[in-house]
Write a protein that holds these residues in place. Sequence first.
Motif, PDB file in Angstrom:
ATOM      1  N   LYS A 269     -21.908   4.305  22.312  1.00  0.00           N
ATOM      2  CA  LYS A 269     -20.693   2.597  21.986  1.00  0.00           C
ATOM      3  C   LYS A 269     -19.387   3.435  20.537  1.00  0.00           C
ATOM      4  CE  LYS A 269     -23.032   1.177  18.267  1.00  0.00           C
ATOM      5  NZ  LYS A 269     -24.236   0.450  17.605  1.00  0.00           N
ATOM      6  N   LEU A 335     -16.581  -9.040  22.090  1.00  0.00           N
ATOM      7  CA  LEU A 335     -17.320  -7.557  23.065  1.00  0.00           C
ATOM      8  C   LEU A 335     -17.771  -6.628  21.743  1.00  0.00           C
ATOM      9  CD1 LEU A 335     -17.671  -5.663  25.432  1.00  0.00           C
ATOM     10  CD2 LEU A 335     -15.618  -5.488  25.481  1.00  0.00           C
ATOM     11  N   LEU A 339     -21.575  -5.138  20.309  1.00  0.00           N
ATOM     12  CA  LEU A 339     -21.049  -3.968  19.754  1.00  0.00           C
ATOM     13  C   LEU A 339     -21.265  -3.799  18.750  1.00  0.00           C
ATOM     14  CD1 LEU A 339     -18.210  -2.164  22.392  1.00  0.00           C
ATOM     15  CD2 LEU A 339     -20.742  -2.129  23.272  1.00  0.00           C
ATOM     16  N   ARG A 348     -26.486  -0.412  27.224  1.00  0.00           N
ATOM     17  CA  ARG A 348     -26.018  -1.468  28.005  1.00  0.00           C
ATOM     18  C   ARG A 348     -25.789  -2.033  28.037  1.00  0.00           C
ATOM     19  NH1 ARG A 348     -31.349  -0.332  31.657  1.00  0.00           N
ATOM     20  NH2 ARG A 348     -30.889  -2.595  33.542  1.00  0.00           N
ATOM     21  N   MET A 349     -24.598  -1.741  29.191  1.00  0.00           N
ATOM     22  CA  MET A 349     -24.327  -3.088  29.852  1.00  0.00           C
ATOM     23  C   MET A 349     -24.521  -3.803  31.013  1.00  0.00           C
ATOM     24  SD  MET A 349     -20.056  -3.560  29.415  1.00  0.00           S
ATOM     25  CE  MET A 349     -19.866  -5.641  29.442  1.00  0.00           C
ATOM     26  N   GLU A 350     -24.755  -4.815  31.857  1.00  0.00           N
ATOM     27  CA  GLU A 350     -25.121  -5.834  33.345  1.00  0.00           C
ATOM     28  C   GLU A 350     -24.018  -6.439  33.318  1.00  0.00           C
ATOM     29  OE1 GLU A 350     -30.481  -4.824  32.208  1.00  0.00           O
ATOM     30  OE2 GLU A 350     -29.479  -7.136  32.357  1.00  0.00           O
ATOM     31  N   ILE A 351     -23.844  -6.266  34.543  1.00  0.00           N
ATOM     32  CA  ILE A 351     -22.561  -7.136  35.328  1.00  0.00           C
ATOM     33  C   ILE A 351     -23.433  -7.881  36.238  1.00  0.00           C
ATOM     34  CG2 ILE A 351     -20.453  -7.123  36.230  1.00  0.00           C
ATOM     35  CD1 ILE A 351     -21.429  -4.578  33.632  1.00  0.00           C
ATOM     36  N   CYS A 358     -21.871 -11.818  31.458  1.00  0.00           N
ATOM     37  CA  CYS A 358     -22.294  -9.758  31.336  1.00  0.00           C
ATOM     38  C   CYS A 358     -23.491 -10.292  30.079  1.00  0.00           C
ATOM     39  CB  CYS A 358     -21.299  -9.101  31.602  1.00  0.00           C
ATOM     40  SG  CYS A 358     -20.047  -9.356  30.143  1.00  0.00           S
ATOM     41  N   LEU A 360     -25.356  -7.219  26.671  1.00  0.00           N
ATOM     42  CA  LEU A 360     -24.878  -6.257  26.202  1.00  0.00           C
ATOM     43  C   LEU A 360     -26.545  -5.786  25.400  1.00  0.00           C
ATOM     44  CD1 LEU A 360     -21.721  -6.185  24.069  1.00  0.00           C
ATOM     45  CD2 LEU A 360     -21.956  -5.541  26.355  1.00  0.00           C
TER      46      LEU A 360
END
Lengths: 377, 377
Positions: A269, A335, A339, A348-351, A358, A360
Amino acid sequence: MKISTLQENLKTGVYIVSHIAGKNVNLPILSNVLIKASKDGINLITTDLEMGIISKIRGKVETEGKYTVNAKVLSDYVSLLPNQKINLEKKDNILTVCSENYKTSIKGQEAEDYPLIPKIDKNIYFKLNIEEFKKALSQVIFSVSISDTRIELTGVLFSFSKNGLTLASTDSFRLSEKKVKVTTNIETEDEIKVVIPSKTLQEVIRILSTIREGEINRDENEIVFYISENQVLFTVKDTELISKLIDGQYPDYTQIIPLENKTVAIINKKEFVRAIKASSIFSKSGVNDVNLDFPLGKNKIIISSTSSLTGENITELDAKVDGDDNGVVVNYKYLLDGLNNIEGDSVRMEIVNNNTPCILKSEKDDNYLYLIMPIKQ
Amino acid sequence: MKISTLQENLKTGVYIVSHIAGKNVNLPILSNVLIKASKDGINLITTDLEMGIISKIRGKVETEGKYTVNAKVLSDYVSLLPNQKINLEKKDNILTVCSENYKTSIKGQEAEDYPLIPKIDKNIYFKLNIEEFKKALSQVIFSVSISDTRIELTGVLFSFSKNGLTLASTDSFRLSEKKVKVTTNIETEDEIKVVIPSKTLQEVIRILSTIREGEINRDENEIVFYISENQVLFTVKDTELISKLIDGQYPDYTQIIPLENKTVAIINKKEFVRAIKASSIFSKSGVNDVNLDFPLGKNKIIISSTSSLTGENITELDAKVDGDDNGVVVNYKYLLDGLNNIEGDSVRMEIVNNNTPCILKSEKDDNYLYLIMPIKQ
């Protein structure tokens, strides 16, 4: 009215209530605090007509009565006094405030002219741990809408049920959702959904922050919500805050949360924040775009930006990346906000793809989710 | 130009010089920092045409040269980087700034378009201990005039001689004077008087504050002044600041300092500040008046104020009072400013009468004097 109390008690009580006492041109008495001394004790009361705050303070009532004086004058003055006994007495159109070496007369107005604080039915309650609630609230309140075009988005959606409370907010560019535990007296599975104004919630955060941990014993570490059709009442320790609810249909935000993803990255992070800030210097003014690229099989993410004015930046970060070759462009401010609210050392980032929101998440806290709409290229 | 340096060195150097690089519509290049690499090392240079700052930083010069880039962009970017080696290289119309994972290109402008920083004769110097000078400057700079009607009062008067330096400032409502020790190469008894703009001095304070104590060894704990007819040069460690002087005749302020007094009070400073703040709540808006009374033989002072809007306040403080029954009305803001700069637990206040300036002094520091003009009733 004649009362006495310790400076510390009066200072804390006045501090809690005086913040919402503002300048109202049509109703100047709203800049005052109502001091009410009765058999029940001493209450300090303010309202801005949207919400009202009542703070009970310890002290001795010699003669019952009530009176109002300017909240800022009383607050500024009392906070300067030494922590000694203070005597307050109404005399004609002034309030005398006296301690050992300090003698003051504050001009005031009669209590009869002060608006009434509404009452609320206490049929339905929900209790939450103060620290958990404070944290949960801070994790969602920042993403409420600041535009009045959709009034319901200027508040936080509280979805209560006997299984828990879900807080959610969105300004339609990003969305925060947080689940917390509650205890309640309702027994059905039905959800109760209310939208609470962000201004009210900011006041609640402020009040909770004045209550120092040392002052709370184990039986008092809960904040209690009472919900009625149009109003909500928060009670914590000796303070009550009652507020109107926002009247409006909150959108079904769960529809925009993707159910599947194509790429998942686990990123340090602190390093991620640093790289985004570095790229932000070269993002397009007003657009605030940074590119995030997840090249296949490289276990790194590439953060980049280009500005025709300042130049360009490319940063590579080691990360654990699984899934497809992918990329997305987002507003760096959104963003960083996300964070800032993710707990733990990694995120954890999901795209899904560059046209889909997206997500977080914290690796530590499964109850928090933050979603960002992509900037379509 | 091709150079390398550590992030920490570049960050500190850019921080020192970039503050005065502002937006100048007529000369946009003034928002840049000039980077100059030569056999003498690496210099970072900025100017706002009133003053110029040169900061020498440690590093390796691979190819000599010079170039300018936006100071804010460079400063923001470099301050985010990890403390690693940074390579800077001019390529066509960009400066590349690269460290391990970070690659950036910053657009810039040729150094030939950047204004020259003037030189100064180094014939006359005065050396002062950095900590003493910082403190002395903070004790006088706050009372310079913020109005441009008398331009000479917007600066601090420096009266140098081989016996010492006297700093003085006044906005014609109050006056501060401080004496400090110097070493110098002049030998006559003549005084050299110059008026240095407060903006320059604020920059000097800012630069001195970035120099951490740990970084100064015994030989480097001095700031050196070089004085010429129109300019002054400050040098401290690896930084030089050169500034224009204010052209104007500073008034002979010593004439308004009373030579005798009728009443002297020694007052606990903390209690005095508290009482003045309490009274300030009830002073007349815009006038900011508080009454100070020194009743004969009572060893106390009475601080009071009355406002037709808010009410009134009377505070009695124990104090050691000698001399006549006396009283004076002053602006509480000026009084608090003075007390804020008086060292020690107690303050010595000297009063002549309610039409004559009163004086504050420290019991500890004979070299500082603060004078307030009374509000005539």
